[in-house]
Structure formats: C-alpha cells, structure tokens
Design a protein around this motif. Structure first.
Motif, PDB file in Angstrom:
ATOM      1  N   TRP A  45       0.798  -1.224   0.000  1.00 16.06           N
ATOM      2  CA  TRP A  45       0.000   0.000   0.000  1.00 16.06           C
ATOM      3  C   TRP A  45       0.836   1.282   0.000  1.00 16.06           C
ATOM      4  CZ3 TRP A  45      -4.728   1.216  -1.316  1.00 16.06           C
ATOM      5  CH2 TRP A  45      -5.309   2.397  -0.867  1.00 16.06           C
ATOM      6  N   ALA A  46       1.943   1.309   0.699  1.00 13.65           N
ATOM      7  CA  ALA A  46       2.724   2.544   0.823  1.00 13.65           C
ATOM      8  C   ALA A  46       3.698   2.715  -0.340  1.00 13.65           C
ATOM      9  CB  ALA A  46       3.490   2.532   2.141  1.00 13.65           C
ATOM     10  N   PRO A  47       3.908   3.973  -0.770  1.00 15.52           N
ATOM     11  CA  PRO A  47       4.925   4.220  -1.795  1.00 15.52           C
ATOM     12  C   PRO A  47       6.318   4.036  -1.185  1.00 15.52           C
ATOM     13  CG  PRO A  47       4.000   6.300  -1.040  1.00 15.52           C
ATOM     14  CD  PRO A  47       3.217   5.197  -0.360  1.00 15.52           C
ATOM     15  N   GLN A  48       7.176   3.296  -1.880  1.00 15.49           N
ATOM     16  CA  GLN A  48       8.529   3.048  -1.354  1.00 15.49           C
ATOM     17  C   GLN A  48       9.304   4.353  -1.267  1.00 15.49           C
ATOM     18  OE1 GLN A  48      10.282   0.003  -3.798  1.00 15.49           O
ATOM     19  NE2 GLN A  48       8.730  -1.477  -3.261  1.00 15.49           N
ATOM     20  N   PRO A  49      10.114   4.573  -0.274  1.00 16.34           N
ATOM     21  CA  PRO A  49      10.574   3.624   0.737  1.00 16.34           C
ATOM     22  C   PRO A  49       9.690   3.575   1.988  1.00 16.34           C
ATOM     23  CG  PRO A  49      11.819   5.644   0.953  1.00 16.34           C
ATOM     24  CD  PRO A  49      10.846   5.848  -0.189  1.00 16.34           C
ATOM     25  N   TRP A  50       8.534   4.182   1.938  1.00 16.39           N
ATOM     26  CA  TRP A  50       7.611   4.147   3.070  1.00 16.39           C
ATOM     27  C   TRP A  50       7.050   2.737   3.239  1.00 16.39           C
ATOM     28  CZ3 TRP A  50       5.555   8.599   5.825  1.00 16.39           C
ATOM     29  CH2 TRP A  50       6.250   9.781   5.531  1.00 16.39           C
ATOM     30  N   LYS A  51       6.561   2.460   4.434  1.00 19.72           N
ATOM     31  CA  LYS A  51       5.955   1.163   4.758  1.00 19.72           C
ATOM     32  C   LYS A  51       4.571   1.397   5.350  1.00 19.72           C
ATOM     33  CE  LYS A  51       9.701  -1.255   3.943  1.00 19.72           C
ATOM     34  NZ  LYS A  51       9.817  -1.958   2.706  1.00 19.72           N
ATOM     35  N   CYS A  52       3.654   0.503   5.045  1.00 24.26           N
ATOM     36  CA  CYS A  52       2.311   0.540   5.630  1.00 24.26           C
ATOM     37  C   CYS A  52       2.294  -0.424   6.818  1.00 24.26           C
ATOM     38  CB  CYS A  52       1.270   0.116   4.587  1.00 24.26           C
ATOM     39  SG  CYS A  52      -0.420   0.122   5.205  1.00 24.26           S
ATOM     40  N   ARG A  53       1.707   0.011   7.924  1.00 20.86           N
ATOM     41  CA  ARG A  53       1.572  -0.830   9.114  1.00 20.86           C
ATOM     42  C   ARG A  53       0.132  -0.743   9.609  1.00 20.86           C
ATOM     43  NH1 ARG A  53       5.678  -2.857   7.549  1.00 20.86           N
ATOM     44  NH2 ARG A  53       7.737  -2.300   8.231  1.00 20.86           N
ATOM     45  N   THR A  54      -0.549  -1.867   9.602  1.00 24.19           N
ATOM     46  CA  THR A  54      -1.932  -1.915  10.075  1.00 24.19           C
ATOM     47  C   THR A  54      -1.955  -2.050  11.593  1.00 24.19           C
ATOM     48  OG1 THR A  54      -2.763  -2.865   8.018  1.00 24.19           O
ATOM     49  CG2 THR A  54      -4.073  -3.265   9.999  1.00 24.19           C
ATOM     50  N   LYS A  55      -2.719  -1.174  12.247  1.00 29.04           N
ATOM     51  CA  LYS A  55      -2.937  -1.303  13.693  1.00 29.04           C
ATOM     52  C   LYS A  55      -4.090  -2.269  13.933  1.00 29.04           C
ATOM     53  CE  LYS A  55      -3.445   1.350  17.941  1.00 29.04           C
ATOM     54  NZ  LYS A  55      -3.473   2.703  18.511  1.00 29.04           N
ATOM     55  N   HIS A  56      -5.176  -2.080  13.179  1.00 26.17           N
ATOM     56  CA  HIS A  56      -6.275  -3.059  13.198  1.00 26.17           C
ATOM     57  C   HIS A  56      -7.117  -2.910  11.940  1.00 26.17           C
ATOM     58  CE1 HIS A  56      -9.592  -0.301  14.203  1.00 26.17           C
ATOM     59  NE2 HIS A  56      -8.792   0.269  15.058  1.00 26.17           N
ATOM     60  N   MET A  57      -7.731  -4.028  11.545  1.00 26.76           N
ATOM     61  CA  MET A  57      -8.592  -4.019  10.371  1.00 26.76           C
ATOM     62  C   MET A  57      -9.762  -4.961  10.593  1.00 26.76           C
ATOM     63  SD  MET A  57      -7.752  -4.965   6.424  1.00 26.76           S
ATOM     64  CE  MET A  57      -8.657  -4.213   5.096  1.00 26.76           C
ATOM     65  N   PHE A 151      -0.066   7.127  -4.887  1.00 26.96           N
ATOM     66  CA  PHE A 151      -1.004   6.039  -5.186  1.00 26.96           C
ATOM     67  C   PHE A 151      -0.482   5.193  -6.343  1.00 26.96           C
ATOM     68  CE2 PHE A 151      -5.020   4.232  -6.859  1.00 26.96           C
ATOM     69  CZ  PHE A 151      -5.467   3.614  -5.692  1.00 26.96           C
ATOM     70  N   GLU A 152       0.076   5.858  -7.358  1.00 24.93           N
ATOM     71  CA  GLU A 152       0.625   5.110  -8.489  1.00 24.93           C
ATOM     72  C   GLU A 152       1.804   4.240  -8.055  1.00 24.93           C
ATOM     73  OE1 GLU A 152       1.436   5.527 -13.197  1.00 24.93           O
ATOM     74  OE2 GLU A 152       1.664   7.356 -12.014  1.00 24.93           O
ATOM     75  N   MET A 153       2.639   4.748  -7.166  1.00 24.47           N
ATOM     76  CA  MET A 153       3.750   3.948  -6.657  1.00 24.47           C
ATOM     77  C   MET A 153       3.213   2.711  -5.932  1.00 24.47           C
ATOM     78  SD  MET A 153       6.155   7.036  -5.317  1.00 24.47           S
ATOM     79  CE  MET A 153       7.747   6.273  -5.092  1.00 24.47           C
ATOM     80  N   GLY A 154       2.152   2.896  -5.147  1.00 30.73           N
ATOM     81  CA  GLY A 154       1.530   1.761  -4.470  1.00 30.73           C
ATOM     82  C   GLY A 154       0.964   0.753  -5.466  1.00 30.73           C
ATOM     83  N   GLN A 155       0.349   1.248  -6.526  1.00 30.25           N
ATOM     84  CA  GLN A 155      -0.195   0.351  -7.551  1.00 30.25           C
ATOM     85  C   GLN A 155       0.909  -0.438  -8.240  1.00 30.25           C
ATOM     86  OE1 GLN A 155      -3.849   0.121  -7.913  1.00 30.25           O
ATOM     87  NE2 GLN A 155      -3.172   0.980  -5.981  1.00 30.25           N
ATOM     88  N   ASN A 156       2.063   0.204  -8.453  1.00 27.31           N
ATOM     89  CA  ASN A 156       3.210  -0.512  -9.015  1.00 27.31           C
ATOM     90  C   ASN A 156       3.684  -1.595  -8.046  1.00 27.31           C
ATOM     91  OD1 ASN A 156       3.103   1.125 -11.291  1.00 27.31           O
ATOM     92  ND2 ASN A 156       4.710   2.495 -10.568  1.00 27.31           N
ATOM     93  N   ASN A 157       3.685  -1.268  -6.741  1.00 27.29           N
ATOM     94  CA  ASN A 157       4.034  -2.269  -5.727  1.00 27.29           C
ATOM     95  C   ASN A 157       3.069  -3.450  -5.792  1.00 27.29           C
ATOM     96  OD1 ASN A 157       5.962  -0.456  -4.776  1.00 27.29           O
ATOM     97  ND2 ASN A 157       4.727   0.185  -3.020  1.00 27.29           N
ATOM     98  N   LEU A 158       1.772  -3.155  -5.966  1.00 27.45           N
ATOM     99  CA  LEU A 158       0.778  -4.224  -6.042  1.00 27.45           C
ATOM    100  C   LEU A 158       1.034  -5.103  -7.260  1.00 27.45           C
ATOM    101  CD1 LEU A 158      -1.738  -5.799  -5.285  1.00 27.45           C
ATOM    102  CD2 LEU A 158      -3.114  -3.975  -6.337  1.00 27.45           C
ATOM    103  N   GLU A 159       1.313  -4.484  -8.394  1.00 29.33           N
ATOM    104  CA  GLU A 159       1.585  -5.264  -9.594  1.00 29.33           C
ATOM    105  C   GLU A 159       2.778  -6.200  -9.376  1.00 29.33           C
ATOM    106  OE1 GLU A 159       1.110  -4.160 -14.030  1.00 29.33           O
ATOM    107  OE2 GLU A 159       3.084  -3.428 -13.423  1.00 29.33           O
ATOM    108  N   ALA A 160       3.827  -5.699  -8.733  1.00 26.90           N
ATOM    109  CA  ALA A 160       5.004  -6.528  -8.450  1.00 26.90           C
ATOM    110  C   ALA A 160       4.656  -7.644  -7.464  1.00 26.90           C
ATOM    111  CB  ALA A 160       6.139  -5.659  -7.905  1.00 26.90           C
ATOM    112  N   TRP A 161       3.863  -7.318  -6.440  1.00 28.03           N
ATOM    113  CA  TRP A 161       3.458  -8.332  -5.459  1.00 28.03           C
ATOM    114  C   TRP A 161       2.645  -9.435  -6.132  1.00 28.03           C
ATOM    115  CZ3 TRP A 161      -0.773 -10.778  -3.590  1.00 28.03           C
ATOM    116  CH2 TRP A 161      -0.625 -11.513  -2.412  1.00 28.03           C
ATOM    117  N   LEU A 162       1.707  -9.050  -6.986  1.00 23.68           N
ATOM    118  CA  LEU A 162       0.882 -10.041  -7.691  1.00 23.68           C
ATOM    119  C   LEU A 162       1.736 -10.938  -8.568  1.00 23.68           C
ATOM    120  CD1 LEU A 162      -2.115  -7.736  -8.597  1.00 23.68           C
ATOM    121  CD2 LEU A 162      -2.221  -9.717  -7.068  1.00 23.68           C
TER     122      LEU A 162
END
Length: 167
Positions: A45-57, A151-162
C-alpha cells in the motif's frame, strides 16, 4: 519486472471527483484479497521507501482499517478507512480520512469517499477507484499532498506483489 499496465487517472468535470483504473494480470480472487487482507495490504500500500503498518482491520460493513504510513526518517502519518458497503469480489466503499493513532480524524485534511470496483476480464482483473471529496478545493488539497504519485507507486508495488505471488 516490466510494467504491463499503466494507471489511468482522470479528474471529473465537477472538480470534486477523480477516477483511477488499473489492469492487473492476476485473477479476481487474488486481487480482491490484496485489497482486503491487512497482511497483504501492508506489503504494497505505501509508496517506497515508506511502509504501511496496520494497527487493526475489520473488513466488514461498519468495520474500519486503521493504519500508518511510516517513512525512512521515522515520519508517521495515520489514516482510517471506514467501510460502508461491501459486495465480495465486486466492490467496496467507504470513507478514508487522515487521523491520529487512535483513529480520531484530523480536521485539517480532507475526508474522501472511495468506491473500489473489481471486474475480471481476459487480461486478468480491472480495478476502478472512484474518489469523491466534499469540494474541489479538498480534492486539490489531497492531490497537492502527492496523492497521485504516491497512489501510483503503491499500484506498481501491487503489480510486483501479484507477479511474485502469482497463482
């Protein structure tokens, strides 16, 4: 990895809405899970080099996702997504707002209504995001914070993850 699909970003005529779409070469179930499972969201979810951390979902109607974006220099920004409507494997919608670590909204920043739609096709899965602000000024405020690029950076991360986790 070569990028196979570009994000489409279009401001609506009313100035208060933006429509974003992206095609992924992955099955609907996998893309849906990537958007709705916190352990997967934290990976892209986060644009690199940032990281996303979920507290709760709690991905359910009336549930919430409280998460932070953590920067490389110790920066931290919190957001809260409140889910209003969910149709599994089809769409979800709700409001996203900047907040503190307890989920209390930050009134200095806009709250945005999101609708995220998923549809399977011969290329994989198309994801369409429809964002609506209360005013054109609020949408411009979000965009000026670097939303489009992040958001686009995050979408690129998603494409790589997939691609890495292809089924």
């Amino acid at each position: 990895m070569e990028q196979t699909h570009q994000m489409q970003f279009k401001l609506a005529a009313d100035g208060k809405s933006v429509h974003i779409s992206r095609q992924y070469a992955a099955p609907l179930q996998q893309v849906w899970e990537a958007w709705t499972d916190a352990t997967i969201l934290d990976q892209w979810w986060a644009p690199q080099p940032w990281k996303c951390r979920t507290k709760h979902m709690d991905f359910s109607e009336g549930g919430q996702w409280l998460y932070s974006m953590q920067g490389p220099e110790g920066e931290e920004g919190w957001s809260l997504c409140s889910y209003e409507e969910i149709e599994p494997l089809s769409y979800f919608e709700g409001k996203d707002a900047f907040c503190d670590e307890h989920g209390n909204p930050n009134q200095d920043f806009p709250s945005i209504h999101w609708r995220t739609e998923f549809s399977e096709n011969e290329l994989g899965t198309l994801v369409k995001n429809h964002l609506r602000a209360k005013s054109a000024d609020e949408l411009q405020q979000l965009i000026s914070l670097g939303f489009r690029e992040g958001f686009e950076m995050g979408q690129n991360n998603l494409e790589a993850w997939l691609a890495e986790h292809s089924r």
